[in-house]
Motif scaffolding. Structure first.
Motif, mmCIF file in Angstrom:
data_model
loop_
_atom_site.group_PDB
_atom_site.id
_atom_site.type_symbol
_atom_site.label_atom_id
_atom_site.label_comp_id
_atom_site.label_asym_id
_atom_site.label_seq_id
_atom_site.Cartn_x
_atom_site.Cartn_y
_atom_site.Cartn_z
ATOM 1 N N GLN A 104 0.820 -1.210 0.000
ATOM 2 C CA GLN A 104 0.000 0.000 0.000
ATOM 3 C C GLN A 104 0.862 1.272 0.000
ATOM 4 O O GLN A 104 1.873 1.327 0.707
ATOM 5 C CB GLN A 104 -0.834 -0.034 1.274
ATOM 6 N N ASP A 105 0.434 2.283 -0.754
ATOM 7 C CA ASP A 105 1.098 3.600 -0.764
ATOM 8 C C ASP A 105 2.613 3.499 -0.942
ATOM 9 O O ASP A 105 3.387 4.168 -0.240
ATOM 10 C CB ASP A 105 0.814 4.354 0.550
ATOM 11 N N THR A 106 3.024 2.640 -1.843
ATOM 12 C CA THR A 106 4.463 2.422 -2.044
ATOM 13 C C THR A 106 4.799 2.549 -3.527
ATOM 14 O O THR A 106 4.168 1.894 -4.365
ATOM 15 C CB THR A 106 4.856 1.009 -1.540
ATOM 16 N N GLN A 107 5.736 3.401 -3.849
ATOM 17 C CA GLN A 107 6.151 3.599 -5.241
ATOM 18 C C GLN A 107 7.630 3.257 -5.382
ATOM 19 O O GLN A 107 8.447 3.713 -4.577
ATOM 20 C CB GLN A 107 5.982 5.072 -5.647
ATOM 21 N N ILE A 108 7.939 2.470 -6.400
ATOM 22 C CA ILE A 108 9.333 2.082 -6.632
ATOM 23 C C ILE A 108 9.791 2.703 -7.949
ATOM 24 O O ILE A 108 9.139 2.534 -8.982
ATOM 25 C CB ILE A 108 9.471 0.535 -6.757
ATOM 26 N N TYR A 109 10.903 3.407 -7.909
ATOM 27 C CA TYR A 109 11.450 4.050 -9.105
ATOM 28 C C TYR A 109 12.836 3.464 -9.349
ATOM 29 O O TYR A 109 13.777 3.749 -8.597
ATOM 30 C CB TYR A 109 11.570 5.558 -8.895
ATOM 31 N N VAL A 110 12.942 2.648 -10.397
ATOM 32 C CA VAL A 110 14.232 1.987 -10.666
ATOM 33 C C VAL A 110 14.868 2.606 -11.907
ATOM 34 O O VAL A 110 14.189 2.884 -12.897
ATOM 35 C CB VAL A 110 14.040 0.469 -10.872
ATOM 36 N N THR A 111 16.172 2.792 -11.840
ATOM 37 C CA THR A 111 16.880 3.376 -12.977
ATOM 38 C C THR A 111 18.218 2.667 -13.176
ATOM 39 O O THR A 111 18.785 2.127 -12.223
ATOM 40 C CB THR A 111 17.093 4.892 -12.744
ATOM 41 N N ILE A 112 18.694 2.677 -14.420
ATOM 42 C CA ILE A 112 20.062 2.186 -14.665
ATOM 43 C C ILE A 112 20.853 3.313 -15.346
ATOM 44 O O ILE A 112 20.268 4.218 -15.941
ATOM 45 C CB ILE A 112 20.100 0.888 -15.500
ATOM 46 N N ASP A 113 22.181 3.236 -15.252
ATOM 47 C CA ASP A 113 23.024 4.354 -15.707
ATOM 48 C C ASP A 113 22.996 4.554 -17.223
ATOM 49 O O ASP A 113 23.003 5.685 -17.697
ATOM 50 C CB ASP A 113 24.493 4.134 -15.292
ATOM 51 N N ARG A 114 23.014 3.427 -17.954
ATOM 52 C CA ARG A 114 23.066 3.532 -19.419
ATOM 53 C C ARG A 114 22.009 2.620 -20.035
ATOM 54 O O ARG A 114 21.759 1.532 -19.515
ATOM 55 C CB ARG A 114 24.448 3.079 -19.939
ATOM 56 N N ALA A 115 21.424 3.056 -21.175
ATOM 57 C CA ALA A 115 20.399 2.243 -21.860
ATOM 58 C C ALA A 115 20.990 0.887 -22.242
ATOM 59 O O ALA A 115 22.172 0.792 -22.569
ATOM 60 C CB ALA A 115 19.918 2.972 -23.107
ATOM 61 N N GLU A 116 20.178 -0.155 -22.177
ATOM 62 C CA GLU A 116 20.631 -1.464 -22.666
ATOM 63 C C GLU A 116 19.454 -2.234 -23.240
ATOM 64 O O GLU A 116 18.291 -1.980 -22.903
ATOM 65 C CB GLU A 116 21.358 -2.252 -21.550
ATOM 66 N N GLU A 117 19.763 -3.199 -24.097
ATOM 67 C CA GLU A 117 18.720 -3.961 -24.779
ATOM 68 C C GLU A 117 17.856 -4.696 -23.759
ATOM 69 O O GLU A 117 18.386 -5.285 -22.801
ATOM 70 C CB GLU A 117 19.402 -4.965 -25.712
ATOM 71 N N GLY A 118 16.538 -4.646 -23.962
ATOM 72 C CA GLY A 118 15.640 -5.383 -23.075
ATOM 73 C C GLY A 118 15.164 -4.575 -21.878
ATOM 74 O O GLY A 118 14.294 -5.018 -21.143
ATOM 75 N N TRP A 119 15.749 -3.407 -21.655
ATOM 76 C CA TRP A 119 15.336 -2.575 -20.504
ATOM 77 C C TRP A 119 14.477 -1.431 -21.019
ATOM 78 O O TRP A 119 14.955 -0.584 -21.789
ATOM 79 C CB TRP A 119 16.577 -2.029 -19.788
ATOM 80 N N ASP A 120 13.195 -1.407 -20.628
ATOM 81 C CA ASP A 120 12.361 -0.278 -21.059
ATOM 82 C C ASP A 120 12.026 0.632 -19.871
ATOM 83 O O ASP A 120 11.110 1.437 -19.917
ATOM 84 C CB ASP A 120 11.088 -0.757 -21.780
#
Ligand SMILES: Cc1cc2nc3c(=O)[nH]c(=O)nc-3n(C[C@H](O)[C@H](O)[C@H](O)COP(=O)(O)OP(=O)(O)OC[C@H]3O[C@@H](n4cnc5c(N)ncnc54)[C@H](O)[C@@H]3O)c2cc1C
Ligand code: FES
Length: 280
Positions: free
Chosen positions: A172-188
């Motif tokens: 409940q009331d939880t947001q996850i923001y994931v990021t990677i440093d550089r674009a890579e295949e398969g990661w949208d």
């Protein structure tokens, strides 16, 4: 007297599961002889000295939440002599544990507040203990909104993938923001460094504490960006990683000014850190 009342006596625990988090980081689940955690009662943010007889010992954060009743977990990055050997251990092997040591995240003070977690790489490990404490069904009602901004160099470098992508987003009331440093295949998903993502998301400081853990360069820019967003120094919390030997305030290995990181830390508010000499 129980073994844990002797502060420097390691007690042997058995490895009951090993999770490969990334190419150089593994999570070890352990239990003491007879099962469970024995009288090792830690609070979120505390650490333990892990050892292999004849090799050495190292301070490692307890990454499991105290709400996990039957086991402890440690997430360990392979960086040197001891951690290389720990990485070769298998389920059923033994490891020495002494502790718990250090202070803890102020989870009582955080009650009723929104919490922003910001982490980079394997340094999500110490925060994970508090995240799972706050998101536990028994405690969730005691805290406000939880936002987690987490990044790593690549998808392979993201730790705790099951919790990040499956378990935590369902809370409940939880947001996850994931990021990677550089674009890579398969990661949208998102691509940016953690401090930049923080700047883009602009989380309001109102009724909120920010807790951050990561490599020094990430922390430096995260702290600058939190300040720009209006977070006060007494509402920003981080952890320090100094070299340690005894873990109990005796050897002086970890002191900064008047503080011993093993006793007074590893958890510090930013206003406390600003009063220390810049040795860390
Ligand atoms: C409070 C605290 C919590 C920690 N939590 C974790 C954790 O959850 N997981 C984890 O994997 N590690 C953690 N560490 C770091 C861990 O203690 C060290 O990586 C460990 O001592 C390495 O031991 P080693 O014998 O394998 O490496 P060594 O052979 O001793 O060193 C290998 C390399 O790492 C450097 N190094 C060693 N320790 C540190 C340190 N503390 N800070 C900066 N550089 C260091 C050395 O200078 C060397 O370059 C924590 C440290 C502290 C103080
Ligand atoms: S590690 Fe010995 S005083 Fe902190």
């Amino acid at each position: 007297m129980s073994d844990f009342q002797n502060p420097i006596l390691p007690r042997m625990a058995f490895i009951t599961n090993i999770i490969d988090e990334t190419s150089d980081t593994k999570t070890f689940k352990v239990e003491f002889e007879g099962g469970g955690k024995g009288d090792f009662l830690h609070e979120p943010g505390q650490c333990a000295m892990l050892s292999i007889p004849g090799v050495g010992e190292a301070m490692i954060s307890v990454t499991s939440s105290p709400t996990f009743k039957d086991f402890l977990e440690f997430t360990i990055k392979r960086v040197g002599r001891l951690t290389n050997i720990i990485h070769q251990l298998e389920v059923g092997d033994q490891i020495g544990i002494r502790g718990p040591y250090g202070n803890n995240f102020p989870y009582k003070l955080l009650e009723g507040k929104d919490i922003l977690f910001i982490a980079g790489g394997f340094a999500l490990a110490p925060l994970r203990s508090l995240i799972n404490y706050v998101l536990d069904d028994e405690h969730r009602k005691d805290y406000g909104k939880v936002d987690i901004i987490y990044g790593a160099r690549s998808v392979d470098d993201l730790c705790f993938k099951r919790e990040l992508f499956e378990n935590w987003p369902k809370k409940q009331d939880t947001q996850i923001y994931v990021t990677i440093d550089r674009a890579e295949e398969g990661w949208d998903g998102h691509v940016a460094f953690v401090p930049t993502y923080l700047e883009e998301l602009q989380p309001s400081p109102e009724n909120k504490y920010a807790l951050t853990c990561g490599p020094p360069i990430m922390i430096k820019f995260v702290l600058q960006n939190l300040q720009k967003l209006g977070y006060q120094d007494d509402h920003v919390i981080t952890t320090l990683e100094m070299r340690m030997k005894c873990g109990i305030g005796k050897c002086g290995r970890c002191n900064i000014g008047s503080k011993y990181v093993c006793l007074d830390g590893p958890v510090f508010f930013l206003d406390q850190l600003k009063q220390l000499p810049q040795e860390y």
